[in-house]
Write an enzyme that holds these catalytic residues in place. Structure first.
Site, PDB file in Angstrom:
ATOM      1  N   GLY A 189       0.809  -1.216   0.000  1.00  0.00           N
ATOM      2  CA  GLY A 189       0.000   0.000   0.000  1.00  0.00           C
ATOM      3  C   GLY A 189       0.843   1.267   0.000  1.00  0.00           C
ATOM      4  O   GLY A 189       0.544   2.238  -0.709  1.00  0.00           O
ATOM      5  N   THR A 190       1.909   1.264   0.786  1.00  0.00           N
ATOM      6  CA  THR A 190       2.741   2.464   0.888  1.00  0.00           C
ATOM      7  C   THR A 190       3.329   2.819  -0.482  1.00  0.00           C
ATOM      8  O   THR A 190       3.281   3.976  -0.915  1.00  0.00           O
ATOM      9  CB  THR A 190       3.878   2.236   1.909  1.00  0.00           C
TER      10      THR A 190
ATOM     11  N   ASN B 168      -8.165   3.906   8.236  1.00  0.00           N
ATOM     12  CA  ASN B 168      -7.609   2.731   8.904  1.00  0.00           C
ATOM     13  C   ASN B 168      -7.823   2.743  10.408  1.00  0.00           C
ATOM     14  O   ASN B 168      -7.760   1.713  11.053  1.00  0.00           O
ATOM     15  CB  ASN B 168      -6.111   2.604   8.597  1.00  0.00           C
TER      16      ASN B 168
ATOM     17  N   GLN C 153      -7.848  -0.353   3.063  1.00  0.00           N
ATOM     18  CA  GLN C 153      -8.729  -0.933   4.096  1.00  0.00           C
ATOM     19  C   GLN C 153     -10.062  -1.444   3.542  1.00  0.00           C
ATOM     20  O   GLN C 153     -10.819  -2.085   4.268  1.00  0.00           O
ATOM     21  CB  GLN C 153      -9.001   0.108   5.202  1.00  0.00           C
TER      22      GLN C 153
ATOM     23  N   SER D 141      -3.376  -3.355  -0.790  1.00  0.00           N
ATOM     24  CA  SER D 141      -2.313  -4.041  -0.058  1.00  0.00           C
ATOM     25  C   SER D 141      -2.794  -5.440   0.311  1.00  0.00           C
ATOM     26  O   SER D 141      -3.882  -5.591   0.876  1.00  0.00           O
ATOM     27  CB  SER D 141      -1.981  -3.252   1.206  1.00  0.00           C
ATOM     28  N   ALA D 142      -1.988  -6.465   0.007  1.00  0.00           N
ATOM     29  CA  ALA D 142      -2.437  -7.853   0.198  1.00  0.00           C
ATOM     30  C   ALA D 142      -2.628  -8.241   1.663  1.00  0.00           C
ATOM     31  O   ALA D 142      -3.529  -8.999   1.991  1.00  0.00           O
ATOM     32  CB  ALA D 142      -1.434  -8.805  -0.447  1.00  0.00           C
ATOM     33  N   HIS D 143      -1.774  -7.698   2.555  1.00  0.00           N
ATOM     34  CA  HIS D 143      -1.812  -8.232   3.921  1.00  0.00           C
ATOM     35  C   HIS D 143      -3.025  -7.773   4.719  1.00  0.00           C
ATOM     36  O   HIS D 143      -3.240  -8.228   5.839  1.00  0.00           O
ATOM     37  CB  HIS D 143      -0.491  -7.954   4.667  1.00  0.00           C
TER      38      HIS D 143
ATOM     39  N   THR E  64      12.409  -7.476 -10.934  1.00  0.00           N
ATOM     40  CA  THR E  64      11.959  -8.872 -11.109  1.00  0.00           C
ATOM     41  C   THR E  64      10.756  -9.138 -10.207  1.00  0.00           C
ATOM     42  O   THR E  64      10.786  -8.830  -9.009  1.00  0.00           O
ATOM     43  CB  THR E  64      13.117  -9.848 -10.778  1.00  0.00           C
TER      44      THR E  64
ATOM     45  N   CYS F 150       0.905   1.994  12.756  1.00  0.00           N
ATOM     46  CA  CYS F 150       2.032   2.877  12.448  1.00  0.00           C
ATOM     47  C   CYS F 150       2.224   3.963  13.492  1.00  0.00           C
ATOM     48  O   CYS F 150       3.322   4.424  13.710  1.00  0.00           O
ATOM     49  CB  CYS F 150       1.821   3.552  11.107  1.00  0.00           C
TER      50      CYS F 150
HETATM   51  N1  PLP Z   1      -2.937   2.874   3.614  1.00  0.00           N
HETATM   52  C1  PLP Z   1      -3.730   2.465   4.599  1.00  0.00           C
HETATM   53  C2  PLP Z   1      -5.087   3.070   4.748  1.00  0.00           C
HETATM   54  C3  PLP Z   1      -3.293   1.482   5.498  1.00  0.00           C
HETATM   55  O1  PLP Z   1      -4.077   1.096   6.498  1.00  0.00           O
HETATM   56  C4  PLP Z   1      -1.993   0.947   5.322  1.00  0.00           C
HETATM   57  C5  PLP Z   1      -1.454  -0.051   6.288  1.00  0.00           C
HETATM   58  O2  PLP Z   1      -1.516   0.126   7.484  1.00  0.00           O
HETATM   59  C6  PLP Z   1      -1.216   1.397   4.252  1.00  0.00           C
HETATM   60  C7  PLP Z   1      -1.711   2.362   3.421  1.00  0.00           C
HETATM   61  C8  PLP Z   1       0.169   0.868   4.012  1.00  0.00           C
HETATM   62  O3  PLP Z   1       0.109  -0.402   3.405  1.00  0.00           O
HETATM   63  P1  PLP Z   1       1.379  -1.367   3.466  1.00  0.00           P
HETATM   64  O4  PLP Z   1       1.480  -1.841   4.865  1.00  0.00           O
HETATM   65  O5  PLP Z   1       1.030  -2.484   2.491  1.00  0.00           O
HETATM   66  O6  PLP Z   1       2.542  -0.588   2.987  1.00  0.00           O
END
Ligand code: PLP
Length: 387
Positions: free
Chosen positions: A68-69, A148, A176, A196-198, A234, A322
């Site tokens: 996501g970042t 989030n 989210q 974001s997959a996780h 890659t 975070c």
């Molecule tokens: N954006 C939101 C709204 C999120 O909740 C998060 C993760 O906490 C991210 C971005 C960042 O994603 P990633 O952990 O895959 O970098």
């Protein structure tokens, strides 16, 4: 009892099963032309189709990233660098995730101007505010789909509509929401959307950016021609396969998961608000993620509450993973207009499909006991009672 799915979610065993061969015998580089490479390439393209299908996009509009970042950075900086000669104004909100917020702050140091829109008590951006903030030199609007911390879902389709009318790129951080609520990029009127997959029972360190056909971004890294040259490097085949599988599972179980989680969430919210005095729900009650319950309790510290719950076997958090190590109150809660002392008394429970109804009952009782214990020790609570 894991109730911090907005921080990260457990890897689905079916996702792991799908990934395993690509961590072992199917290790080929997807850019090679012998069978092992072709097999990896095919797996990537199937995953791309599954990600696209979950959000109503075309597979060619999906770019794999490290999460996501990175997707947020690529969307915002990529648009800003590409279109800086057209304008240098960006619109966002005050409750964005650091992946967006810090990117915008960085761009301010590079000569861009950013308007940060308020969200008011209910934690929602107003479309009229976006409209007022739009200027001739606005090149991108970035507003998150769901927050989030407090789980509020923003009016993305309406914002996208006015952005499209003005020809301004519109990005949404949907980290989210993807896999939790139905998403159709056409209905949402978005040009760019981060995944974001996780957060949807996939692996960590992999994500995607939806880039609508016709949108042009400046790449942030340079190298080979992978991912149409927008994100070279890659490919992380096992993780891409995992993301694809997580998306296809989310597509097939969307309705049942949503109903199940909404029911758990509402039982939790009603139970806490009814049974614990001076407890409040942060953020709008209805426009919120099906798995998010975010409370505040007068007279106590959220961190102490999290520790008490941990001792009872419940993993929860005060806000985002975070920012929970910092001592400052969350920027999201402050944006709701809360006093600092109230913002510190918050607790986020983000549910997952592994949670059971019995877990909810136990959680309500545990929170009640923990809040009562902490209030007995709290000078803040005494003064609240004496008012
Ligand atoms: N954006 C939101 C709204 C999120 O909740 C998060 C993760 O906490 C991210 C971005 C960042 O994603 P990633 O952990 O895959 O970098």
């Amino acid at each position: 009892m894991y109730m911090d799915n907005s921080a990260t979610s457990p890897l689905d065993p079916e996702v792991l099963k799908e990934m395993e061969p690509f961590l072992k015998e199917k290790f080929g580089n997807a850019s090679t032309f012998y069978s092992l490479g072709i097999e990896a390439r095919k797996a990537i393209e199937i995953a791309r189709e599954n990600v696209a299908a979950l959000i109503g996009a075309n597979p060619q509009e999906i770019i794999f990233t490290s999460g996501g970042t990175e997707s947020d950075n690529l969307a915002i900086k990529g648009a800003a660098y590409k279109w800086k000669n057209k304008g240098k104004h960006i619109i966002t909100s005050v409750i964005e995730h650091p992946a967006v917020m810090e990117t915008c702050k960085y761009l301010e140091t590079q000569g861009f101007e950013v308007t940060y829109l308020p969200v008011y008590e209910e934690g929602l951006v107003r479309v009229s505010d976006v409209e007022k903030a739009m200027r001739d030199d606005t090149i991108i609007i970035t507003i998150m789909h769901a927050n989030n911390e407090i789980g509020t879902i923003q009016p993305i389709a309406e914002i996208g509509k006015i952005a499209r009318e003005k020809g301004i790129y519109f990005h949404t951080d949907a980290v989210q929401t993807v896999g939790k609520i139905p998403i159709d990029v056409t209905e949402l009127n978005v040009d760019l959307l981060s995944i974001s997959a996780h957060k949807l029972n996939g692996p960590k360190g992999i994500g995607a950016l939806y880039e609508r056909k016709g949108i042009v971004l400046e790449p942030l890294i340079h190298g080979g021609g992978h991912e149409r040259g927008i994100r070279p490097g890659t490919e992380n085949v096992p993780s891409i396969v995992g993301l694809g599988k997580a998306c296809s599972l989310a597509s097939s179980h969307m309705e049942e998961n949503m109903d199940y989680l909404t029911n758990l969430r509402d039982t939790l919210i009603d139970g806490v608000l009814e049974q614990i005095e001076e407890s409040y729900l942060n953020g709008d009650r209805t426009s919120r993620l099906p798995n998010n319950a975010h409370f505040r309790f007068s007279g106590i510290e959220g961190e102490s509450l999290v520790l008490h719950l941990d001792a009872k076997g419940i993993a929860a958090s005060t806000g985002s993973a975070c920012s929970s190590k910092k001592l400052e109150p969350s920027h999201v809660l402050m944006a709701l207009g809360l006093e600092e002392v109230d913002a510190h008394g918050s607790l986020r429970l983000s549910l997952g499909k592994e949670n059971k109804v019995e877990d909810i009952e136990y959680t309500i009782t545990s929170i009640k006991e923990a809040v009562e214990t902490l209030r007995k020790l709290s000078p803040l609570w005494c003064s609240a009672e004496n008012l």
